[in-house]
Design an enzyme around this catalytic site. Structure first.
Site, PDB file in Angstrom:
ATOM      1  N   ARG A   1      -9.885   0.754   8.628  1.00  0.00           N
ATOM      2  CA  ARG A   1      -9.819  -0.701   8.800  1.00  0.00           C
ATOM      3  C   ARG A   1     -11.020  -1.242   9.385  1.00  0.00           C
ATOM      4  O   ARG A   1     -11.110  -2.526   9.564  1.00  0.00           O
ATOM      5  CB  ARG A   1      -8.701  -0.970   9.901  1.00  0.00           C
ATOM      6  CG  ARG A   1      -7.333  -0.491   9.129  1.00  0.00           C
ATOM      7  CD  ARG A   1      -6.127  -0.590  10.115  1.00  0.00           C
ATOM      8  NE  ARG A   1      -6.664  -0.035  11.762  1.00  0.00           N
ATOM      9  CZ  ARG A   1      -5.839   0.157  12.549  1.00  0.00           C
ATOM     10  NH1 ARG A   1      -4.448  -0.055  12.417  1.00  0.00           N
ATOM     11  NH2 ARG A   1      -6.160   0.482  13.651  1.00  0.00           N
TER      12      ARG A   1
ATOM     13  N   ARG B   1      12.115  -3.804  11.646  1.00  0.00           N
ATOM     14  CA  ARG B   1      11.057  -3.352  12.482  1.00  0.00           C
ATOM     15  C   ARG B   1      10.704  -4.310  13.774  1.00  0.00           C
ATOM     16  O   ARG B   1      10.860  -5.452  13.383  1.00  0.00           O
ATOM     17  CB  ARG B   1       9.739  -2.960  11.746  1.00  0.00           C
ATOM     18  CG  ARG B   1       9.690  -1.918  10.867  1.00  0.00           C
ATOM     19  CD  ARG B   1       8.620  -1.696  10.147  1.00  0.00           C
ATOM     20  NE  ARG B   1       7.292  -2.015  10.658  1.00  0.00           N
ATOM     21  CZ  ARG B   1       6.184  -1.956  10.127  1.00  0.00           C
ATOM     22  NH1 ARG B   1       6.125  -1.430   8.868  1.00  0.00           N
ATOM     23  NH2 ARG B   1       5.058  -2.481  10.471  1.00  0.00           N
TER      24      ARG B   1
ATOM     25  N   ARG C   1      11.470  -7.189   5.009  1.00  0.00           N
ATOM     26  CA  ARG C   1      11.565  -5.471   5.165  1.00  0.00           C
ATOM     27  C   ARG C   1      12.927  -4.905   5.801  1.00  0.00           C
ATOM     28  O   ARG C   1      12.947  -5.561   7.126  1.00  0.00           O
ATOM     29  CB  ARG C   1      10.467  -4.887   5.702  1.00  0.00           C
ATOM     30  CG  ARG C   1       9.022  -5.068   4.857  1.00  0.00           C
ATOM     31  CD  ARG C   1       8.079  -4.287   5.188  1.00  0.00           C
ATOM     32  NE  ARG C   1       7.337  -4.777   6.501  1.00  0.00           N
ATOM     33  CZ  ARG C   1       6.125  -4.176   6.682  1.00  0.00           C
ATOM     34  NH1 ARG C   1       5.171  -3.790   5.975  1.00  0.00           N
ATOM     35  NH2 ARG C   1       5.651  -4.825   7.847  1.00  0.00           N
TER      36      ARG C   1
ATOM     37  N   LYS D   1       0.938  -1.063   0.047  1.00  0.00           N
ATOM     38  CA  LYS D   1      -0.087   0.034   0.024  1.00  0.00           C
ATOM     39  C   LYS D   1       0.796   1.314  -0.039  1.00  0.00           C
ATOM     40  O   LYS D   1       0.465   2.143  -0.854  1.00  0.00           O
ATOM     41  CB  LYS D   1      -1.005  -0.109   1.271  1.00  0.00           C
ATOM     42  CG  LYS D   1      -1.726  -1.303   1.272  1.00  0.00           C
ATOM     43  CD  LYS D   1      -2.886  -0.864   2.282  1.00  0.00           C
ATOM     44  CE  LYS D   1      -2.404  -0.999   3.917  1.00  0.00           C
ATOM     45  NZ  LYS D   1      -1.555  -2.309   4.171  1.00  0.00           N
TER      46      LYS D   1
ATOM     47  N   ARG E   1      -0.876 -10.552  12.648  1.00  0.00           N
ATOM     48  CA  ARG E   1      -1.474  -9.177  11.963  1.00  0.00           C
ATOM     49  C   ARG E   1      -2.016  -9.585  10.871  1.00  0.00           C
ATOM     50  O   ARG E   1      -3.075  -9.133  10.660  1.00  0.00           O
ATOM     51  CB  ARG E   1      -0.158  -8.358  11.643  1.00  0.00           C
ATOM     52  CG  ARG E   1       0.367  -7.482  12.631  1.00  0.00           C
ATOM     53  CD  ARG E   1       1.148  -6.425  12.068  1.00  0.00           C
ATOM     54  NE  ARG E   1       1.742  -6.472  11.030  1.00  0.00           N
ATOM     55  CZ  ARG E   1       3.039  -6.647  10.926  1.00  0.00           C
ATOM     56  NH1 ARG E   1       3.594  -6.515  12.156  1.00  0.00           N
ATOM     57  NH2 ARG E   1       3.706  -6.585   9.991  1.00  0.00           N
TER      58      ARG E   1
END
Length: 291
Positions: free
Chosen positions: A148, A226, A182, A71, A237
């Site tokens: 959301r 992260r 990531r 996104k 998640r």
């Protein structure tokens, strides 16, 4: 802040205000609209501020999709292409986490457990961002990570006209690899991904190829991960998102505003097809935005 103490009536106009509409249904489709059903009324201490007149603003789009689907990547590219701000609620949360405000400790506990931040917190952060943008004369936006929940969607519908909702989709096993790959440069803040995904097509399903997005040499030794990008947290998640996303998707599908887009691969494969689906492939700045 008086504007934050009340909700406005939702505007029911759509087609007359949208600047770009999808024309290609080969890789994406817009569902037919059902009759609009009224939003349920409720009170909230921090509703979003009212936006400017639709005639005087740019596109107002929402990007939906599981964590790690891209996104931010595609939202920021379209932001540059269309000249509208890209507002990612995840970035707003991370900015608050890095501050010394009273909310930072509460947010840290929520994020590290892979839970979703509450509506009240997200709405408060987004309200501040939209008000700051209006003060600077911003027109239009691309929202990334909001709404959301149905409640968030009702709040947003009550104060502004969303033109289009783009739902980016990837198989869950690809999302897991992407999230675990990531990396962020601790010095420049650049985002990279070390995952190399090459999945062959089987049983009629197309293959997916995503090359890694590697950092330049001067960032290679400064990469960080992260704290919430662990396998257990990412799986949680994705599970939470999948449970909560269906009602939101149906909310916009029933209004004829949902564009489902299955990503065929990485940026080189997906970007041109996304532009085509959004009727932007002949935009004069397409090449510079794709660079």
């Amino acid at each position: 802040m008086a504007a934050l103490t009340r909700l406005l009536k939702p505007s029911h106009s759509f087609s007359s205000h949208i600047s770009y509409i999808p024309r290609s249904l080969s890789t994406a489709s817009i569902e037919e609209a059902d009759p609009r059903f009224p939003s349920s009324p409720f009170s909230t201490p921090n509703p979003l501020p009212p936006r400017s007149d639709p005639k005087d603003r740019n596109v107002q789009w929402v990007f939906l999709g599981s964590p790690g689907v891209g996104k931010g990547t595609y939202g920021s590219r379209l932001s540059n292409l269309l000249g509208v701000p890209h507002i990612a609620t995840g970035d707003l949360v991370r900015h608050e986490l890095s501050s010394s405000g009273p909310l930072s400790l509460q947010l840290a506990e929520i994020v590290n457990q892979g839970k979703l931040v509450s509506d009240e917190i997200i709405i408060s952060l987004l309200s501040k961002r939209l008000e700051a943008g209006e003060a600077k004369g911003e027109s239009g936006f691309i929202l990334d990570g909001f709404p959301r929940t149905i409640r968030q969607a009702e709040i947003l519908e009550g104060v502004t006209e969303i033109d289009l909702v783009v739902n980016l989709k990837l198989p869950e096993y690809v999302l897991l690899e992407k999230c675990l790959g990531r990396r962020t440069c601790s010095q420049c803040g650049g985002n990279f991904n070390v995952a190399s995904i090459n999945i062959k097509g089987e049983n009629g399903n197309p293959g997916i190829i995503m090359a890694p997005l590697l950092p330049p040499p001067h960032c290679a030794s400064k990469l960080t991960i992260r704290s919430d990008d662990t396998e257990a947290v990412v799986k949680e998640r994705l599970h939470v998102y999948n449970e909560m996303s269906q009602p939101v998707e149906e909310f916009y599908r029933s209004r004829g505003k949902l564009l489902e887009f299955d990503l065929p691969g990485g940026i080189p494969e997906s970007w041109p097809k996304l532009l085509q689906a959004l009727n932007l492939d002949d935009h004069e700045d397409t090449q510079s935005a794709a660079a």
